[in-house]
Design an enzyme around this catalytic site. Structure first.
Site, mmCIF file in Angstrom:
data_model
loop_
_atom_site.group_PDB
_atom_site.id
_atom_site.type_symbol
_atom_site.label_atom_id
_atom_site.label_comp_id
_atom_site.label_asym_id
_atom_site.label_seq_id
_atom_site.Cartn_x
_atom_site.Cartn_y
_atom_site.Cartn_z
ATOM 1 N N HIS A 160 -12.329 4.975 -5.190
ATOM 2 C CA HIS A 160 -12.529 6.208 -4.087
ATOM 3 C C HIS A 160 -11.899 6.108 -3.148
ATOM 4 C CE1 HIS A 160 -14.439 9.112 -1.500
ATOM 5 N NE2 HIS A 160 -14.974 7.788 -0.723
ATOM 6 N N GLU A 207 -9.493 10.283 -21.057
ATOM 7 C CA GLU A 207 -9.454 9.398 -20.130
ATOM 8 C C GLU A 207 -10.436 8.164 -20.746
ATOM 9 O OE1 GLU A 207 -11.075 10.497 -16.254
ATOM 10 O OE2 GLU A 207 -12.434 11.792 -17.012
ATOM 11 N N ASP A 209 -8.918 6.267 -15.496
ATOM 12 C CA ASP A 209 -10.090 5.671 -16.375
ATOM 13 C C ASP A 209 -9.524 5.055 -17.823
ATOM 14 O OD1 ASP A 209 -12.497 5.909 -14.847
ATOM 15 O OD2 ASP A 209 -12.293 8.162 -14.839
ATOM 16 N N CYS A 230 -2.938 13.512 -14.617
ATOM 17 C CA CYS A 230 -3.489 13.713 -13.429
ATOM 18 C C CYS A 230 -3.845 12.428 -13.071
ATOM 19 C CB CYS A 230 -4.424 14.727 -13.391
ATOM 20 S SG CYS A 230 -5.948 14.316 -14.173
HETATM 21 C C1 PEP Z 1 -8.627 9.619 -13.702
HETATM 22 O O1 PEP Z 1 -9.546 8.867 -14.184
HETATM 23 O O2 PEP Z 1 -7.294 9.192 -13.975
HETATM 24 C C2 PEP Z 1 -8.674 10.771 -12.840
HETATM 25 C C3 PEP Z 1 -7.838 11.418 -12.627
HETATM 26 O O3 PEP Z 1 -10.115 10.932 -12.569
HETATM 27 P P1 PEP Z 1 -10.829 10.382 -11.414
HETATM 28 O O4 PEP Z 1 -9.841 9.230 -10.775
HETATM 29 O O5 PEP Z 1 -11.416 11.201 -10.617
HETATM 30 O O6 PEP Z 1 -11.873 9.450 -12.159
HETATM 31 MG MG MG Z 2 -11.446 9.720 -14.441
#
Ligand code: PEP
Ligand code: MG
Length: 601
Positions: free
Chosen positions: A211, A453, A477, A524
């Site tokens: 985060h 993911e 993930d 993403c």
């Molecule tokens: C990911 O898991 O790549 C993603 C974009 O989602 P987050 O980082 O919010 O888990």
């Molecule tokens: Mg994710």
């Protein structure tokens, strides 16, 4: 506009020590070099000491406890006012909840009666009582309630710090030019930050996809995480050089080193100015392959800069940030306003709104409770939403309503099974029916996608593809779950390898399944914004990349320097490799040849 330094704090001078030349290594998660004084936030303190009291001292201890509680309430009120001034009333509401906890009469009475009964110091008793509450709450089978534990710990830490006479650092009002040094920064820490005066983050835990790292990149602030010894080695007032690319922190460096880094900063600034010149040019390889670039955002406020400075769409709107730092859930109308604003402002580009992805390291930080030891594998994302249809339906209705105001697509996170997709789709149908009954408009043809993911979804992509309009690869993930490696744990960061051949194979499988069914697929996860890895991503056939805004310029520069057919050859060689290091080395050699400045800036 930079905010004013706090007149009283003078923290830059405090505690400075002349330990020269310590060099700390961590994980560089947000690019840029910064030279500034350290500001250590959070506590180094260990367990609170138990001190027996003489009978004659008990009343005095209770008076001290009450006075400190009152001072804590006042501190929180001051913080609340400043956060309201900087971020607005809504974001300041978390402090109402914190104040209410400190003023809770049941809690106060319990602490006072225990001080009397056990004849122990107030901080020790208070810590025990809080622990008791926290243990009870951690057993509640509701992640939303369990996540409030972080708030309880936050408040308790403040009160105990005040009882111990520790000087609290006010994150909403910092000295100029500070690099924040902490064990970790929680979502509420980052929301309260005096952004004008934070030049960088250096934290003991975290990883590229934690985060804190995502927030640092979204704020465009250099950051290094996973610096295990940082709290032992760095004190407030130390001069730091922080290199967010190479993950280095130098403590109290000599003048020659400072001079050297200042030259590097100037060269980076020149490079960034060169990159800006590409702004109007397409993201197209030298052999004519067009790539669609998009930005990841966490808050609606970020959309204006995306529109004005980058002119791209939103490939991932992480809506969970609308849900944190508050004591109540956002209503359907509040959410609708937020989604509508983004949809309208980003138009004619599109926005992919991802439904709530709470859990993992969002909501939680170093204050995590034992009951949440495995939150990444727990009731997270779609699992949470399916378990709480009230919350999910309100969000679905809000997104549907916003779909009338622009090009909105919806995306479900962390789909692991076909049944989850079916259940999510059924809730979406229910939300539509509810809006129909209210005669509310929405776009009936809104695209529906899922994040791929979780390895099971990647392996099942051919089945899932028939039921969605698009896939977005959440590589953050996907890497974590494929390699069984907690994405926020620096102790196993050596295992967290997006370049691992298993990951490349999985991505390739997903892309093939999507194209066989005529569906589009984007990335993403942070891999989309990591220059070394982008040739691999394009080489497997991805046409769309969504990333932190700060990465858009460098990635466009890379795309314009490379050739797709070379990237395809790179993928063939990568698939023949056995280790992630080999693949990474291949990629570094390639990027080093076509765009060497991307490896050094
Ligand atoms: C990911 O898991 O790549 C993603 C974009 O989602 P987050 O980082 O919010 O888990
Ligand atoms: Mg994710």
């Amino acid at each position: 506009m930079p905010s004013k330094p706090c007149s009283k704090t003078a923290l830059a001078k405090a505690e400075g020590r002349a330990r020269r030349g310590a060099a700390l290594s961590g994980i560089g998660v947000s690019a840029g070099i910064v030279i500034a004084r350290a500001l250590v936030v959070g506590s180094r303190r260990g367990p609170v000491q138990e001190v027996p009291l003489a009978a004659a001292d008990v009343d005095k201890e209770i008076r001290r406890f009450k006075a400190v509680l009152q001072a804590s309430v006042e501190q929180l009120e001051g913080l609340r006012r400043r956060v309201a001034g900087i971020l607005g009333e809504k974001d300041a509401r978390i402090f109402d909840a914190h104040q209410a906890m400190v003023a809770d009469q049941g809690l106060i009475d319990e602490v006072i009666s225990r001080i009397r009964e056990k004849r122990r110091n107030a901080e020790f008793v208070f810590a025990q009582v809080i622990q008791h509450y926290a243990d009870a709450l951690s057993k509640v089978d509701d992640p939303f309630i369990r996540d409030r534990l972080a708030d309880i710990r936050d408040v308790a830490g403040r009160v105990i710090g005040n009882l111990l006479g520790e000087k609290a650092v006010d994150l909403a009002c910092l000295p100029r030019r500070s690099i924040l040094v902490a064990h970790d920064l929680s979502p509420s820490d980052t929301a309260a930050l005096d952004r004008g005066n934070v030049l960088g983050f250096a934290t003991a835990i975290g990883s590229r996809t934690s985060h804190t790292a995502i927030m640092a990149r979204s704020m465009g602030i250099p950051a290094v995480v996973g610096l295990a010894a940082v709290l032992d080695q760095v004190h407030t007032g130390d001069l730091l050089i922080m290199d967010g690319v190479h993950g280095k922190v130098l403590v109290n460096p000599d003048a020659a080193t400072v001079g050297d880094y200042r030259r590097r900063i100037r060269s980076q600034e020149r490079w960034l100015r060169r990159i800006e010149q590409d702004a109007e040019l397409p993201a197209e390889t030298l052999d004519g392959f067009r790539v669609q670039l998009a930005a990841n955002i966490a808050l609606p406020a970020e959309v204006e800069e995306i529109r004005t400075s980058y002119g791209v769409g939103i490939g991932l709107f992480r809506t969970e940030y609308l849900f944190i730092n508050r004591t109540s859930l956002p209503t359907e109308d509040e959410q609708f306003e937020a989604y509508r604003k983004v949809a309208e402002e980003i138009y004619p580009h599109s926005v992919i709104i991802r439904t709530l992805d709470v859990g993992g390291d969002k909501f939680l930080s170093n204050l995590r409770m034992p009951g949440d030891l495995n939150p990444f594998l727990g009731v997270r994302a779609i699992r949470f939403c399916l378990a709480r249809p009230d919350i999910f339906l309100a969000q679905l209705r809000a997104i549907l309503r916003a779909s009338s105001y622009g090009k909105v697509r919806i995306m479900f996170p962390m789909i692991a099974t076909f049944e989850e997709l079916q259940k999510a789709a059924a809730r979406l149908a229910q939300a539509r029916a509810e809006l129909d009954a209210r005669h509310v408009h929405y776009n009936p043809n809104m695209d529906i996608g899922i994040m791929v993911e979780v390895p099971s979804a990647a392996l099942l992509a051919d089945r899932l593809a028939r039921h969605v309009d698009f896939f977005s690869l959440g590589t953050n993930d996907l890497v974590q779950y494929s390699l069984a490696c907690d994405r926020a744990n620096p102790n196993i960061s050596y295992l967290y390898q997006p370049s691992h051949p298993s990951i490349i194979r999985m991505i390739q499988m997903v892309v093939q399944s999507a194209y066989e069914h005529g569906k589009w697929v984007s990335v993403c996860g942070e891999m989309a914004g990591e220059p070394v890895l982008v040739p691999l991503v394009l080489g497997v056939g991805i046409h769309e990349l969504s990333m932190s805004p700060v990465s858009l310029g460098p990635i466009k520069r890379l795309i314009r320097s490379m050739r797709l057919h070379e990237a395809e050859g790179l993928v063939d060689r990568a698939l023949a490799c056995s280790t992630g290091q080999e693949v990474r080395a291949l990629c570094e050699r390639y990027v080093g040849r076509v765009a060497p400045e991307l490896l050094t800036n």
